[in-house]
Design a protein around this motif. Structure first.
Motif, PDB file in Angstrom:
ATOM      1  N   GLU A 129       0.833  -1.206   0.000  1.00 23.83           N
ATOM      2  CA  GLU A 129       0.000   0.000   0.000  1.00 23.83           C
ATOM      3  C   GLU A 129       0.864   1.251   0.000  1.00 23.83           C
ATOM      4  O   GLU A 129       0.621   2.200  -0.766  1.00 23.83           O
ATOM      5  N   ALA A 130       1.883   1.291   0.853  1.00 20.53           N
ATOM      6  CA  ALA A 130       2.730   2.476   0.954  1.00 20.53           C
ATOM      7  C   ALA A 130       3.520   2.711  -0.323  1.00 20.53           C
ATOM      8  O   ALA A 130       3.593   3.849  -0.823  1.00 20.53           O
ATOM      9  N   GLY A 157       5.352   8.694   8.852  1.00 22.30           N
ATOM     10  CA  GLY A 157       4.141   7.910   8.692  1.00 22.30           C
ATOM     11  C   GLY A 157       4.318   6.701   7.790  1.00 22.30           C
ATOM     12  O   GLY A 157       5.379   6.475   7.199  1.00 22.30           O
ATOM     13  N   GLY A 158       3.245   5.931   7.662  1.00 20.73           N
ATOM     14  CA  GLY A 158       3.295   4.697   6.896  1.00 20.73           C
ATOM     15  C   GLY A 158       3.646   4.902   5.439  1.00 20.73           C
ATOM     16  O   GLY A 158       4.462   4.169   4.869  1.00 20.73           O
ATOM     17  N   ALA A 178       8.175  16.177  10.316  1.00 23.11           N
ATOM     18  CA  ALA A 178       7.926  15.208  11.382  1.00 23.11           C
ATOM     19  C   ALA A 178       7.670  16.007  12.659  1.00 23.11           C
ATOM     20  O   ALA A 178       8.054  17.176  12.759  1.00 23.11           O
ATOM     21  N   GLY A 179       7.029  15.373  13.632  1.00 21.37           N
ATOM     22  CA  GLY A 179       6.632  16.066  14.845  1.00 21.37           C
ATOM     23  C   GLY A 179       7.511  15.764  16.034  1.00 21.37           C
ATOM     24  O   GLY A 179       7.419  14.679  16.619  1.00 21.37           O
ATOM     25  N   GLY A 330       1.691   7.602  17.944  1.00 26.65           N
ATOM     26  CA  GLY A 330       3.089   7.378  18.289  1.00 26.65           C
ATOM     27  C   GLY A 330       3.811   6.388  17.398  1.00 26.65           C
ATOM     28  O   GLY A 330       4.994   6.112  17.609  1.00 26.65           O
ATOM     29  N   VAL A 331       3.139   5.867  16.394  1.00 26.00           N
ATOM     30  CA  VAL A 331       3.748   4.850  15.533  1.00 26.00           C
ATOM     31  C   VAL A 331       4.721   5.502  14.560  1.00 26.00           C
ATOM     32  O   VAL A 331       4.411   6.518  13.931  1.00 26.00           O
ATOM     33  N   PHE A 332       5.891   4.919  14.414  1.00 23.31           N
ATOM     34  CA  PHE A 332       6.840   5.319  13.374  1.00 23.31           C
ATOM     35  C   PHE A 332       6.848   4.221  12.321  1.00 23.31           C
ATOM     36  O   PHE A 332       7.194   3.078  12.612  1.00 23.31           O
ATOM     37  N   GLY A 333       6.476   4.564  11.106  1.00 19.41           N
ATOM     38  CA  GLY A 333       6.391   3.564  10.049  1.00 19.41           C
ATOM     39  C   GLY A 333       5.051   2.863  10.075  1.00 19.41           C
ATOM     40  O   GLY A 333       4.002   3.494  10.066  1.00 19.41           O
TER      41      GLY A 333
END
Length: 345
Positions: A129-130, A157-158, A178-179, A330-333
């Motif tokens: 998808e990514a 993000g994903g 990025a945050g 909080g997800v990375f990737g």
């Protein structure tokens, strides 16, 4: 065949509704029809669209399964009539219109990609998808070329973390957002040599103005392509960030659907704004995107220049926990659901 699907929201006496919940269900064993392949699922990618679908805000397109899941990895169990090039046992990833939260999926053969030997099969579920989204929007729509500058919003993000790597591998300079300092550092570490050389610039959107940073990096010229997942809140500033002849490609609506656009600014820059989705496209269009990814981007996966970062692998029976993790921000990737192993209930 067991699947994980959403129970509908239930009305409660105070006039509100309980949130829908994820639960086990059983569906008939599928089989591959002409032009299709049956896959035993090993992993299923978790995407923001899945969270929206469970809440009733993003229904699947006609003909797609009712349960979530836009991408899987696994092994071919059966190739239907007229399918060449796939045999039982082949490790694959698949781009789906829905239904990935399941032990098996049926997918049009044109939406399959072979998993390189260098890539873990479970982790591969985070790729289709990514990578298809990044390729179709940066290359097909955005017409990104080597030597150009691209602004990628949401580099942690994903889709964003894959788009950053893909753009760099294609010879572009990347500015991405990025945050917070930790996430800025994590994005820079995706391709540390590019960050050290100044070809990858990560902007903390909580404390920095991304428009000013783009202008600084490009000596005032602006970004040739902007890939945006934010939507309305960034529309005006994205146009500000564009170079003359720039292309803004909007692929998400995280912060709103409606905004006012200064057409004068757009005309002065001879720029363009594009909006796209992937899930609802016809199978023939998806097959064309997958074929382009296989030819142009899949070799970059095989040699390690583009990879999916798996933040966590969560058992399929704990899909609700995976959704909560993704929703918390909080997800990375990516998160993947482990369908073939681990606790099943």
């Amino acid at each position: 065949m067991r699947i994980v699907t959403a129970s509908p929201a239930v009305d409660v006496p105070d006039g509100t509704s309980d949130a829908p919940t994820l639960r086990w269900a059983t569906e008939p064993q599928p089989s591959a029809a002409a032009g299709e392949v049956l896959v035993d699922v090993v992993g299923a990618g978790v995407n923001p669209a899945d969270l929206l679908q469970v809440r009733g805000l993003y229904p699947p397109p006609p003909g797609a399964p009712a349960w979530p899941g836009l991408e899987v990895s696994g092994r071919v169990r059966q190739a239907g009539p007229g399918v060449d090039g796939w045999a039982p046992g082949d490790p694959v990833v698949a781009l789906l219109a829905g239904g990935g939260y399941a032990e098996q999926v049926v997918v049009p053969a044109g939406q399959l990609l072979p998993v390189p030997a260098s890539v873990d099969l479970l982790a591969a579920a985070a790729l289709p998808e990514a990578l298809c989204t990044a390729w179709s929007n940066l290359v097909d729509v955005g017409q990104l070329a080597a030597g150009e500058t691209v602004l990628v919003h949401g580099g942690s993000g994903g889709v964003g973390h894959v788009a950053v790597q893909l753009a760099l591998a294609l010879g572009a300079r990347v500015v991405t957002t990025a945050g917070g300092p930790d996430r800025v550092a994590q994005v820079a570490a995706l391709v540390p040599q590019a960050a050290a050389a100044g070809d990858l610039v990560v902007v903390d959107h909580r404390s920095e103005d991304f428009v000013a940073r783009v202008r600084s990096v490009t000596q005032g010229a602006g970004a040739d392509v902007v890939l945006d997942v934010v939507g309305a809140a960034y529309l005006g500033r994205n146009v500000e960030a564009l170079a003359t002849g720039g292309r803004l490609v909007v692929i998400g609506l995280q912060k709103g659907r409606r905004a006012e656009l200064d057409l004068g600014a757009l005309l002065t820059k001879r720029a363009s704004v594009h909006g796209t989705t992937l899930r609802s496209r016809p199978a023939a269009e998806k097959a064309a995107i997958v074929a382009a990814v296989r030819a142009g981007a899949w070799p970059l996966v095989g040699d390690g220049r583009v990879r999916a970062v798996v933040h966590a692998a969560v058992p399929l029976g704990e899909a609700a926990r995976a959704h909560a993790m993704l929703g918390d921000g909080g997800v990375f990737g990516k998160i993947v659901l482990d369908v073939a192993g681990g606790p099943r209930d």
